[in-house]
Design a protein around this motif. Structure first.
Motif, mmCIF file in Angstrom:
data_model
loop_
_atom_site.group_PDB
_atom_site.id
_atom_site.type_symbol
_atom_site.label_atom_id
_atom_site.label_comp_id
_atom_site.label_asym_id
_atom_site.label_seq_id
_atom_site.Cartn_x
_atom_site.Cartn_y
_atom_site.Cartn_z
ATOM 1 N N VAL A 144 40.219 42.138 38.551
ATOM 2 C CA VAL A 144 41.426 42.566 39.259
ATOM 3 C C VAL A 144 40.992 43.202 40.564
ATOM 4 C CG1 VAL A 144 43.505 43.966 39.146
ATOM 5 C CG2 VAL A 144 42.564 42.987 37.050
ATOM 6 N N ASP A 145 41.425 42.618 41.651
ATOM 7 C CA ASP A 145 41.005 43.078 42.972
ATOM 8 C C ASP A 145 42.232 43.645 43.684
ATOM 9 O OD1 ASP A 145 40.338 43.280 45.664
ATOM 10 O OD2 ASP A 145 38.961 41.553 45.574
ATOM 11 N N THR A 174 41.582 37.306 38.987
ATOM 12 C CA THR A 174 40.780 36.084 38.902
ATOM 13 C C THR A 174 40.240 35.910 37.488
ATOM 14 O OG1 THR A 174 40.140 36.430 41.204
ATOM 15 C CG2 THR A 174 38.880 34.788 39.961
ATOM 16 N N LEU A 175 40.464 34.738 36.929
ATOM 17 C CA LEU A 175 39.989 34.460 35.579
ATOM 18 C C LEU A 175 38.588 33.852 35.627
ATOM 19 C CD1 LEU A 175 43.148 32.879 33.911
ATOM 20 C CD2 LEU A 175 42.531 35.272 34.236
ATOM 21 N N ALA A 176 37.935 33.822 34.451
ATOM 22 C CA ALA A 176 36.598 33.225 34.369
ATOM 23 C C ALA A 176 36.650 31.753 34.791
ATOM 24 C CB ALA A 176 36.065 33.356 32.948
ATOM 25 N N SER A 177 37.787 31.106 34.537
ATOM 26 C CA SER A 177 37.953 29.696 34.907
ATOM 27 C C SER A 177 38.008 29.492 36.426
ATOM 28 C CB SER A 177 39.253 29.172 34.306
ATOM 29 O OG SER A 177 40.349 29.817 34.943
ATOM 30 N N GLY A 178 38.128 30.586 37.157
ATOM 31 C CA GLY A 178 38.251 30.483 38.608
ATOM 32 C C GLY A 178 39.705 30.530 39.078
ATOM 33 N N LEU A 236 38.104 45.811 39.710
ATOM 34 C CA LEU A 236 37.715 46.015 38.313
ATOM 35 C C LEU A 236 37.418 44.675 37.666
ATOM 36 C CD1 LEU A 236 37.801 47.774 35.563
ATOM 37 C CD2 LEU A 236 40.205 47.119 35.471
ATOM 38 N N THR A 237 36.230 44.568 37.044
ATOM 39 C CA THR A 237 35.946 43.396 36.227
ATOM 40 C C THR A 237 35.745 43.884 34.805
ATOM 41 O OG1 THR A 237 34.930 42.220 38.056
ATOM 42 C CG2 THR A 237 34.371 41.460 35.853
ATOM 43 N N GLY A 238 36.469 43.298 33.871
ATOM 44 C CA GLY A 238 36.335 43.764 32.494
ATOM 45 C C GLY A 238 37.028 42.838 31.526
ATOM 46 N N VAL A 239 36.926 43.187 30.263
ATOM 47 C CA VAL A 239 37.539 42.387 29.204
ATOM 48 C C VAL A 239 39.032 42.691 29.156
ATOM 49 C CG1 VAL A 239 37.667 42.081 26.696
ATOM 50 C CG2 VAL A 239 35.437 42.248 27.843
ATOM 51 N N ALA A 240 39.837 41.638 29.028
ATOM 52 C CA ALA A 240 41.285 41.816 28.915
ATOM 53 C C ALA A 240 41.717 41.556 27.471
ATOM 54 C CB ALA A 240 41.996 40.852 29.853
ATOM 55 N N ALA A 241 42.532 42.444 26.944
ATOM 56 C CA ALA A 241 43.066 42.282 25.594
ATOM 57 C C ALA A 241 44.544 41.920 25.694
ATOM 58 C CB ALA A 241 42.905 43.571 24.807
ATOM 59 N N GLY A 254 54.557 36.783 37.001
ATOM 60 C CA GLY A 254 55.635 35.961 36.457
ATOM 61 C C GLY A 254 55.271 35.355 35.104
ATOM 62 N N ALA A 255 56.281 34.795 34.454
ATOM 63 C CA ALA A 255 56.121 34.301 33.086
ATOM 64 C C ALA A 255 55.035 33.229 32.969
ATOM 65 C CB ALA A 255 57.455 33.747 32.584
ATOM 66 N N GLU A 256 54.976 32.335 33.952
ATOM 67 C CA GLU A 256 53.998 31.245 33.865
ATOM 68 C C GLU A 256 52.567 31.765 33.931
ATOM 69 O OE1 GLU A 256 54.216 27.643 36.542
ATOM 70 O OE2 GLU A 256 56.337 28.007 36.049
ATOM 71 N N ALA A 257 52.336 32.650 34.906
ATOM 72 C CA ALA A 257 51.009 33.245 35.043
ATOM 73 C C ALA A 257 50.654 34.021 33.780
ATOM 74 C CB ALA A 257 50.977 34.166 36.259
ATOM 75 N N MET A 258 51.647 34.726 33.222
ATOM 76 C CA MET A 258 51.390 35.512 32.016
ATOM 77 C C MET A 258 50.905 34.627 30.877
ATOM 78 S SD MET A 258 51.785 38.736 32.752
ATOM 79 C CE MET A 258 51.355 39.261 31.107
ATOM 80 N N GLN A 259 51.525 33.453 30.731
ATOM 81 C CA GLN A 259 51.108 32.519 29.666
ATOM 82 C C GLN A 259 49.629 32.185 29.791
ATOM 83 O OE1 GLN A 259 52.629 31.649 27.055
ATOM 84 N NE2 GLN A 259 54.511 32.689 27.652
ATOM 85 N N ILE A 260 49.193 31.920 31.020
ATOM 86 C CA ILE A 260 47.797 31.529 31.247
ATOM 87 C C ILE A 260 46.862 32.720 30.975
ATOM 88 C CG2 ILE A 260 46.169 30.651 32.985
ATOM 89 C CD1 ILE A 260 48.668 29.292 34.313
ATOM 90 N N LEU A 261 47.286 33.894 31.422
ATOM 91 C CA LEU A 261 46.473 35.093 31.193
ATOM 92 C C LEU A 261 46.350 35.411 29.702
ATOM 93 C CD1 LEU A 261 46.558 35.548 34.245
ATOM 94 C CD2 LEU A 261 47.058 37.943 33.812
#
Ligand code: SF4
Lengths: 213, 443
Positions: free
Chosen positions: A143-144, A151-155, A7-12, A122-129
C-alpha cells in the motif's frame, strides 16, 4: 502519532458485512485507561473458543495471516460504538491499513487519528483483493500512500482516493491539536464575539448542590 | 475547517487516554465551563453506598475523578441526584440548547439533536482535541431529510418510528449524512420521543440527526438549571426560532415515510436494520439477496431462530427497560401503563434502570417505582447498565432479552446474549407475558 507512507505486508481477508466496533473490541475490554495492550482482545468472540483457545477457522489464527498488517474488510466496517479502542486494538495487533468498500464515519475518522490508513475500493477491486488475500502465496501486498495505490503480488495495481488533507496528516504523523492551537487567536475572537449566547458556563456548584440523594 | 464546540460531555470510558494525552503534552482544558463529566457506562446500578466492586470499573471511575479534579472540569458525582446517562442528563440540566454544537466520546450523542443542536459522537483522540482547543477539525456533512407525514397509530412510539426508519435506510444508509427529521409525525412527538428518534440516527450510519426546535422544545427547556432565565430566555427563543431549515431548503437526499403504516417494531437479528413489525417474521433465505444469505443465516443461528419464524409469541428470559434511548420519565410511564395490575411472568428477570437520578426520584414520586417493584421488576440506580453490560448487569450466554436499548449486536448485552430491540411498552408487555407480544392488546 506514527506516520504512514508505504507498507508492504500480509493482508488478511475478513469480508463480512457490518463488522461493528463491539465485534472488533468487545465492551468487556473497555475498562482500560491505556491505549496499549488491546491487541490480544481483538475480534475476541470470533477469534477464541469458549475455553480461551484459538479458533482455527479464524483467519488471524492461521499462518501467514497471524502476522497480517493489512485487513481486507467488508461493507460498513467499524459501525456502531465510537470507541477508539477498536482502532487501538487493530493497531496493537499490527494492522496499519484496512481496505473496505465502505466504512462507518466515526471509525473511519478514528483510523486517521492513529496512523491507520483506511482505503476505500470498489466492489470489483475488492473481489480481486479478497481472492489474493485468501491464498497464502499471494496474500502479501503493498500500500503506497504517496502514490495512492495498492499493488498485489500479481502486479495488479489499484488506485484509491483519499482526502488530500488527511493524506498529508498521515504522511507527517501530524499533531492535530498542536496545529489547531495555532489558531488560538481566532478561537478567542469567536468566543468573545459569541459570548455566552449559547448558554452560560457551567461551574462545579451547579452540579454538587444536589449531592447525596 | 475548525468547528467551535459549545458543549462537551465526558464519560469515564472514552476519556482516560485523552486526559493522559493532555498531561503528556503539558496542555490544559481550554474551557472547563463548556464541559461536563459524569460516570455512566461502568457504574453499578445497585449498592451505590459501597465502593465499586469490580476493580477495573472502579479504577476507571476513580481515574475520571482524579482527571476532573486535576483539570478543573465540572463533574457530576456518582451519588448526586443529577448523575445519570450522559445523554439523559445533558438535556435534563438544560445544558443542551438549540443551535449549539455538542460532542461526546459516545456515538449516541446524536440524541441532543432533538433540541435542534448539531450533536455527534467522537473518538478519544477528538475528545483530547476538544478538551485542549474547544474545537474540532470537521468537513461539512451531506444533508438528508427524513419526512414522516401522517399520524402514528395508538400504541406506536417514537422507538417504533426510528426502528422503521432504520429498517428502511439500512445500517449504513445514512453514512456521511446528517439527518433532519421533519413532518407531522415528528412534530407530534413529545421531547422524549424526539430524543429517542435522534438517538438512533447513528444506527442508520448518520453521525447526527436533528429536529427543528419549536414551542414544545422551548417549553421543555424553560426553567432547567442551566437554561437562560427571564429576559435572556425570551431573547434566546427569538434566536432559536430562526434555526429551522428554510422552506424549500435543498437536501442531498429526501426520504418519505408514512407514519400510519408503522406498527410496533421488533428486531430479529444482530443489526438494528434487521427489524420487522410485531406481526412479521424473521426472513426466509429466499427473501434475502444471494450475497447476504450467509450473513442472514449467521444472524438467525446466533439469535436461535429458524428462517421464517414469527416473532410474536417468542419466549424471553430477560427484560431491560433503560438506556439513553428509552429511560426517560415518559418511557417509564409508558411501560408502567402496561405493567399496572399485572405481574412479571414466572422465570423472567426484568429490570428498570432510569436514565438519571432525577428521573428515578420523579418516578418514585409518581408511584411508578412501586408499580414496577410490586409487579416483580428490579428497580435500579441510573446508568447505562445492560445496554452494554460493562457493569454486572449482563445477559448470560443464550439468554433472550426484550430490550429498550439501541444495539442488538452480538454480545452487546453480555457474551452470547440475544437482544430484541423494541419500545418500552412492548418490553413491558413482554415482561408480563414471558414472550414477545403486541403491547396494543394490553393497553
Ligand atoms: S445507554 Fe447505552 S448507548 Fe447510551 S450511552 Fe450508555 S452505553 Fe451508550
Amino acid at each position: 502519532m506514527q506516520s504512514f507512507s508505504c507498507l508492504t505486508g500480509v493482508a488478511a481477508a475478513l469480508p463480512l458485512v457490518n463488522i461493528d466496533t463491539d465485534k472488533i473490541l468487545a465492551g468487556q475490554f473497555l475498562k482500560t485507561t491505556s491505549r496499549a495492550g488491546l491487541g490480544v482482545h481483538l475480534f475476541h468472540a470470533m477469534r477464541y473458543a469458549a475455553d480461551g483457545s484459538d479458533r482455527s477457522d479464524f483467519v488471524l489464527n492461521r499462518d501467514p495471516w497471524r502476522g497480517a498488517s493489512i485487513l481486507i474488510a467488508g461493507p460498513n466496517f467499524g459501525c456502531g460504538s465510537s470507541r477508539e479502542h477498536a482502532p487501538w486494538a487493530l493497531l496493537d495487533f499490527g494492522i496499519r491499513c484496512i481496505i473496505a468498500p465502505s466504512f462507518a464515519d466515526i471509525f473511519y475518522n478514528n483510523c486517521f487519528k492513529n496512523g491507520i490508513l483506511p482505503v476505500l475500493l470498489g466492489a470489483e477491486a475488492m473481489q480481486i483483493l479478497i481472492a489474493a488475500a485468501e491464498t497464502a502465496g499471494s496474500a502479501a501486498m503493498t500500500v503506497d500512500l504517496p502514490a495512492q495505490t495498492v499493488t498485489l503480488a500479481s502486479g495488479a495495481v489499484f488506485h484509491f482516493d483519499v482526502d488530500p488533507d488527511r493524506k498529508r496528516g498521515l504522511l507527517e504523523g501530524r499533531d492535530e491539536i498542536g496545529q489547531s492551537l495555532m489558531a488560538i487567536d481566532a478561537i478567542r475572537v469567536w468566543e468573545a464575539a459569541t459570548g455566552d449566547r449559547w448558554g452560560r458556563d457551567i461551574v462545579a456548584s451547579d452540579l454538587v448542590d444536589q449531592d447525596l440523594r | 475547517m475548525l468547528l467551535y464546540i459549545d458543549r462537551h460531555l465526558v464519560n469515564e470510558v472514552t476519556s482516560p487516554q485523552a486526559f493522559e494525552g493532555l498531561r503528556l503534552a503539558g496542555r490544559s482544558v481550554r474551557r472547563p465551563g463548556g464541559t461536563i463529566a459524569v460516570a455512566d457506562h461502568n457504574v453499578p446500578t445497585e449498592n451505590r453506598d459501597r465502593p465499586i466492586e469490580d476493580p477495573a470499573s472502579r479504577n476507571q471511575v476513580e481515574t475520571l475523578e482524579r482527571n476532573v479534579a486535576e483539570f478543573g472540569v465540572p463533574y457530576v458525582p456518582l451519588r448526586s441526584r443529577l448523575q445519570g446517562i450522559v445523554h439523559v442528563i445533558g438535556p435534563e440540566m438544560g445544558m443542551t440548547l438549540p443551535g449549539m454544537t455538542v460532542v461526546c466520546g459516545d456515538s449516541h450523542t446524536s440524541t441532543h439533536g432533538a433540541f435542534g443542536a448539531l450533536a455527534f459522537g467522537i473518538g478519544t483522540s477528538e475528545v483530547e482535541h476538544v478538551l485542549a482547543t474547544q474545537t474540532l477539525i470537521q468537513k461539512p456533512a451531506k444533508n438528508m431529510l427524513v419526512r414522516v407525514e401522517g399520524k402514528l397509530g395508538a400504541g406506536v412510539a417514537g422507538k417504533d418510528l426510528v426502528l422503521a426508519i432504520i429498517g428502511q435506510l439500512g445500517t449504513a444508509g445514512a453514512t456521511g449524512y446528517v439527518i433532519e427529521y421533519a413532518g407531522e409525525a415528528i412534530t407530534a412527538l413529545d421531547m422524549a420521543g424526539r430524543m429517542t428518534v435522534c438517538n438512533m440516527s447513528i444506527e442508520a450510519g448518520a453521525r447526527a440527526g436533528l429536529i427543528a426546535p419549536d414551542d414544545k422544545t422551548f417549553d421543555w427547556i424553560e426553567g432547567r438549571p442551566l437554561a437562560p432565565k427571564g429576559e435572556d430566555f425570551a431573547a434566546a427563543k427569538v434566536m432559536w426560532r430562526e434555526l429551522a431549515s428554510d422552506a424549500g431548503a435543498s437536501f442531498d437526499r429526501i426520504v418519505e415515510i408514512d407514519a400510519a403504516t408503522i406498527e410496533p417494531m421488533v428486531t430479529w437479528g444482530t443489526s438494528p436494520e434487521a427489524v420487522v413489525s410485531i406481526h412479521g417474521s424473521a426472513p426466509t433465505l429466499d427473501q434475502v439477496p444471494e450475497g447476504r444469505r450467509a450473513e442472514t443465516n449467521h444472524m438467525l443461528d446466533y439469535m436461535g431462530l429458524t428462517p421464517g419464524q414469527a416473532l410474536l409469541g417468542l419466549p424471553i428470559d430477560v427484560v431491560f427497560i433503560g438506556s439513553c434511548t428509552n429511560s426517560r420519565i415518559e418511557d417509564l410511564r409508558a411501560a408502567a401503563r402496561i405493567v399496572e395490575g399485572r405481574k412479571v411472568a414466572p422465570g423472567v428477570r426484568a429490570l428498570v434502570v432510569p436514565g438519571s437520578g432525577a428521573i428515578k426520584v420523579q418516578a418514585e414520586q409518581e408511584g411508578l417505582a412501586t408499580l414496577f417493584v410490586d409487579a416483580g421488576f428490579e428497580w435500579r440506580e441510573a446508568g447505562c447498565s445492560m445496554c452494554l453490560g460493562m457493569n454486572p448487569d449482563q445477559l448470560k450466554p443464550g439468554q433472550r432479552c426484550a430490550s429498550t436499548s439501541n444495539r442488538n449486536f452480538e454480545g452487546r448485552q453480555g457474551p452470547s446474549g440475544r437482544t430484541h430491540l423494541m419500545s418500552p411498552a412492548m418490553a413491558a408487555a413482554a415482561a408480563v407475558n414471558g414472550r414477545i407480544v403486541d403491547s396494543r392488546g394490553l393497553a
